[in-house]
Structures are given as structure tokens and as C-alpha cells.
Scaffold this motif. Structure first.
Motif, short mmCIF file in Angstrom:
data_model
loop_
_atom_site.label_atom_id
_atom_site.label_comp_id
_atom_site.label_asym_id
_atom_site.label_seq_id
_atom_site.Cartn_x
_atom_site.Cartn_y
_atom_site.Cartn_z
N ILE A 53 46.00 -13.68 -13.91
CA ILE A 53 44.64 -14.05 -13.51
C ILE A 53 43.74 -12.82 -13.63
O ILE A 53 44.20 -11.70 -13.38
CB ILE A 53 44.65 -14.57 -12.06
CG1 ILE A 53 45.60 -15.77 -11.93
CG2 ILE A 53 43.24 -14.95 -11.59
CD1 ILE A 53 45.99 -16.10 -10.50
N ASN A 63 38.44 -21.67 -8.58
CA ASN A 63 39.34 -20.73 -9.24
C ASN A 63 39.93 -19.73 -8.25
O ASN A 63 41.11 -19.39 -8.31
CB ASN A 63 38.62 -19.99 -10.36
CG ASN A 63 38.36 -20.87 -11.58
OD1 ASN A 63 38.54 -22.09 -11.52
ND2 ASN A 63 37.94 -20.27 -12.66
N LEU A 120 42.64 -18.11 -16.19
CA LEU A 120 42.01 -18.33 -14.89
C LEU A 120 41.18 -17.11 -14.52
O LEU A 120 41.72 -16.03 -14.24
CB LEU A 120 43.07 -18.59 -13.81
CG LEU A 120 42.53 -18.93 -12.42
CD1 LEU A 120 41.72 -20.23 -12.45
CD2 LEU A 120 43.67 -19.06 -11.41
#
Length: 472
Positions: free
Chosen positions: A298, A407, A364
């Protein structure tokens, strides 16, 4: 050991349960709504799952949970509900921001000796005032202060968001910050992770000068406890960290040393332009992006802190200067604000393009404030700027809100509890004046922030710290 692991893995979830202790009078003065049943009528609802703004909706909240959602024409407010008419207003999920230190830079004239000052009184209020209902601190210089802060917020003693407290930095030899412990190697890294996990820290952050062996030991120890590791790296490249199993990387690509010619293993060599050799449209960048995504890494965007250090736009929001304590404001204007760089602007343009490509490719992307840099980025105000800059990056306003909410919740493993406005989720909500789909800067017009269904007056929170930031 099993009891410790159970505590660690449920620590954040506990913050999102209802029925916490009664709020103290010092907290109650900021509360505008504390009724068990609420109905937000005629609002524009920010649907961050469907990526659309839904007009004229009613949201019903019961005992801190979202109980019903639907068009106002067909969704009646319960007879015993407190009705909040949101005509002309938007309702957003509470922000879930992932780089939210509780400290502010207190630099010396020597740029290689940096101290940080803990601000546990003003910063929690500013974060909540802007709509941040859940934050990850992403690095601590006073870990016991942060842990106590989380405890007292959860108990209702003081005002602030839910907190994922990141442990002290995982740093190696040669740190520029004297407040950071320098790990001697893999064995100490493992002990360090286990010690701070036992204290209640729920995440870890790798920093500039670690060796690969030390970082690997820290990642393995954290994962054994069910905890995650993020990183602001230098000595270790993004590709190397991803191969080790790191969960997240901070500052988009601006901390990536993958593109520095002649980069040597386990060495952090400070360069003014780490992305000088990077081509956002080139094969090397695309390959790194795909490698990160394939390893489920991420990224956290922290554009505000870098924007504050560019020479492109030196204007400072008046309310930011008004929030600063007089001595902090003077130091910022006379010293900190002069440390701006044209090269930083060039780096930031490349980083924005690379972050967008990462997200478009399925990565992400989350967002954080990082109230450090040259001091222009404060909690709350800087949080708004960080989200607004995502639109300059190429996202729509509703996409930027999704990055700042859904998110972030996914990154923390809490998307079944928070991050979107859906029936059954915790009522962490932001009421703003205006249509969020039309102008991202409407996020500056916060009326109320609801945390667990309790509505806090944003203006009162902002006003309370005016002229105080930097003092405590």
C-alpha cells in the motif's frame, strides 16, 4: 503470549465499539449532538464505494451505528429521532488518515540536527475538527505520550480521533534525529518490536538508515504479532522492501531510492532529487509499480508536506498562521518558511504522476498529513490540503474522498467497520456545507464531525486552539 496477541489484534477494533465511558466536561463543551437516534435529512451523500454523490438522502443513526439509508422522499425519520436538516450540505464518511504525527518540527539552524515537539493538546483537536475520526500516527518520538493519548481519548477524557499508535521509529545507525533510537541489528529489532507491541503499539514504521537484515527481522517479528509495518525508506529501496514483505510505504514515491544511479545496498545517501532519473511513463517505473501491486504493498500519499517545501506557491492560509502560537509563527515565517526548493516542486510533479499511475493500475493509495517539513503543515489544516492535492493529481473529488476514507480503512483492516456510509457501520460522519462532488475545497466547510454517532462542533474545536499550536 496468546493473550498478548489477542490484545494486539483487537486493539483497534475496540476503539470502534460503542458504550465508551462518559465524556468529561472538557469534552462535552465541544459536543453538539449526543442523542441516541439521529436522522440526517436531505443531504448529498458521498458514496465512496460506488464513487458517486447521491442527492437528497436520509441517513438514520441509532446508538452510534448507521441504521438506515435512502432517498428522503421514501425514508422517514423515526418519530423519536433528532432531525438534522442537511439541505445544501454533504455527508462524508469520517476521514481515515495514515500519517498523523502528534509532533511538530522544532528545528535548529543546523539542518542536520532536528528536534520534534509533542503537541498532545492541540493536534488531536485539529485532527478531529477537520473530520479525521481515525488516524495512524506513522511514527512516534514520545510513544508513552501517544499511548496515553489514545487511552484517554477512548475513555472520553479528552477530544480526539481513534488512534492506531505507531511505535518509535525502526531506525539504524547515523540517524539525523537524536530522539530516535538506533537499532544495532536484527536481534535488537526483534526485541524492539516485541517490547513495543507489548506496550500497546499497533503498527511500526521503518526509517532511513536500516539495513536489509534489520528490516527483515522487524517485519517478521511484527507479522508474527499480527501487526503491520510501513516505511519511510532510504537505505533500502522500495523493491527490496516489497520483496521482504513490508505492508506499506510512505510519501508516495518521494522516498523511493530505486532510481538513484549508483545506489549501494544498505546505504542512505541523501540526494536533493531522488526522482531525477525516474520517467513516470517509462518501463522502469511501470515495472516497479506492478511489482509493488503484486506484493500487495500500500502507498500513502503525503503531498501537503512536500507542497509546503516547494517554491511554486508560497501562500499560507491565514487560518494556519492564526492557529500558531506567536513564537511558533515568528520562527516559521523568519526561518522555516524560507527553506523552499524549486527542485522539490519538480520531484513532486513526478511523484504525483507516479501515484496516479499506481492507483490506476489497481494499487491501494491512501493519504496522510505528515505535519513536519518546514512547519507549514499543521494537523487538520494540512489534512485538508493533502486531500485537496489529490484532485490536482488527477482524481475527482469523490475519488479523493474515497482515498481519504475507504482506502484508509482497508489499509487498517477496518473497512467492515468504518470508511464508508453503509448500514451497520459505525456512524463516523462529516457534515460539510456544500456539494462535495463539485469542489474538493468544500471539505474546509465542516459543520460537525460525528464519531461513534456523537457530533462535535468543528468550529469550536478549531477556535479552541487558535494561537496555541506549537505551545502544547
Amino acid at each position: 503470549m496468546k493473550s498478548i496477541l489477542l490484545f494486539a489484534t483487537t486493539f483497534l477494533l475496540a476503539a470502534h465499539t460503542l458504550g465508551q465511558a462518559n465524556y468529561t466536561p472538557s469534552v462535552q463543551r465541544f459536543i453538539a449532538y449526543d442523542q441516541p437516534i439521529l436522522a440526517f435529512t436531505h443531504c448529498t451523500l458521498a458514496d465512496v464505494v460506488g464513487l458517486r454523490a447521491k442527492p437528497d438522502q436520509t441517513i438514520v443513526v441509532k446508538n452510534g451505528l448507521i441504521a438506515a439509508i435512502g432517498p428522503s422522499a421514501s425514508t422517514a425519520a423515526p418519530a423519536d429521532a433528532t432531525v438534522i436538516d442537511c439541505t445544501g450540505k454533504s455527508v462524508l464518511p469520517g476521514f481515515v488518515l495514515l500519517h498523523e504525527h502528534m509532533y511538530y518540527p522544532a528545528m535548529s539552524i543546523n539542518p542536520y540536527y532536528v528536534q520534534y515537539k509533542q503537541l498532545p493538546v492541540t493536534f488531536p483537536k485539529l485532527y478531529l475538527a477537520c473530520g479525521a475520526t481515525t488516524i495512524r500516527t506513522a511514527g512516534s518520538v514520545e510513544p508513552y505520550s501517544d499511548l496515553a493519548l489514545k487511552r484517554d481519548i477512548d475513555l472520553g477524557k479528552i477530544v480526539g480521533p481513534n488512534m492506531d499508535v505507531t511505535a518509535p521509529y525502526l531506525e539504524g545507525k547515523g540517524s539525523f534525529a537524536p530522539q530516535m533510537h538506533e537499532l544495532s541489528g536484527p536481534d535488537e529489532a526483534k526485541e524492539f518490536v516485541n517490547f513495543w507491541a507489548d506496550q500497546g503499539c499497533t503498527s511500526f514504521k521503518a526509517y532511513n538508515t536500516l539495513t536489509r537484515a534489520t528490516l527483515q527481522a522487524a517485519i517478521d517479528a511484527a507479522h508474527a504479532r499480527g501487526l503491520k509495518v510501513t516505511g519511510h525508506l532510504c537505505s533500502i529501496t522500495y523493491r527490496e522492501a516489497a520483496a521482504m514483505g513490508i505492508d506499506q510505504l510512505e510519501h508516495g514515491f518521494l522516498a523511493s531510492t530505486d532510481f538513484i544511479p549508483g545506489k549501494k545496498e544498505d546505504q542512505c545517501i541523501g540526494v536533493a532529487s531522488p526522482l531525477a532519473a525516474a520517467d513516470p511513463d517509462g518501463a522502469e517505473v511501470k515495472d516497479l509499480i506492478q511489482f509493488l501491486i503484486s506484493h500487495k504493498v500500500i502507498l500513502t500519499s503525503t503531498l501537503a508536506v512536500f507542497d509546503g517545501m516547494t517554491s511554486q506557491d508560497t501562500a499560507i492560509r491565514p487560518e494556519v498562521l492564526e492557529a500558531m502560537a506567536p513564537d511558533t509563527r515568528e520562527m516559521f515565517l523568519q526561518h522555516y518558511n524560507r527553506s523552499r526548493s524549486p527542485m522539490m516542486g519538480q520531484n513532486m510533479v513526478k511523484d504525483m504522476a507516479m501515484e496516479k499511475r499506481f492507483a490506476d493500475a489497481g494499487g491501494l493509495l491512501c493519504v496522510g498529513t505528515d505535519p513536519t517539513g518546514n512547519g507549514s503543515v499543521l494537523a487538520g489544516y494540512g489534512s485538508e490540503t493533502a486531500i485537496e492535492l489529490l484532485v490536482r493529481e488527477g482524481f475527482t473529488p469523490i475519488e479523493a474522498v474515497r482515498i481519504a476514507t475507504y482506502n484508509g480503512a482497508k489499509a487498517l483492516g477496518l473497512s467492515d467497520k468504518i470508511g464508508s456510509i453503509e448500514v451497520g457501520k459505525t456512524a463516523d460522519l462529516i457534515v460539510i456545507d456544500g456539494d462535495i462532488s463539485q469542489d474538493i475545497q468544500n471539505i474546509r466547510k465542516v459543520d460537525w464531525v460525528f464519531k461513534h454517532g456523537i457530533g462535535f462542533d468543528s468550529k469550536k474545536l478549531f477556535d479552541n486552539v487558535k494561537g496555541q499550536v506549537g505551545k502544547f
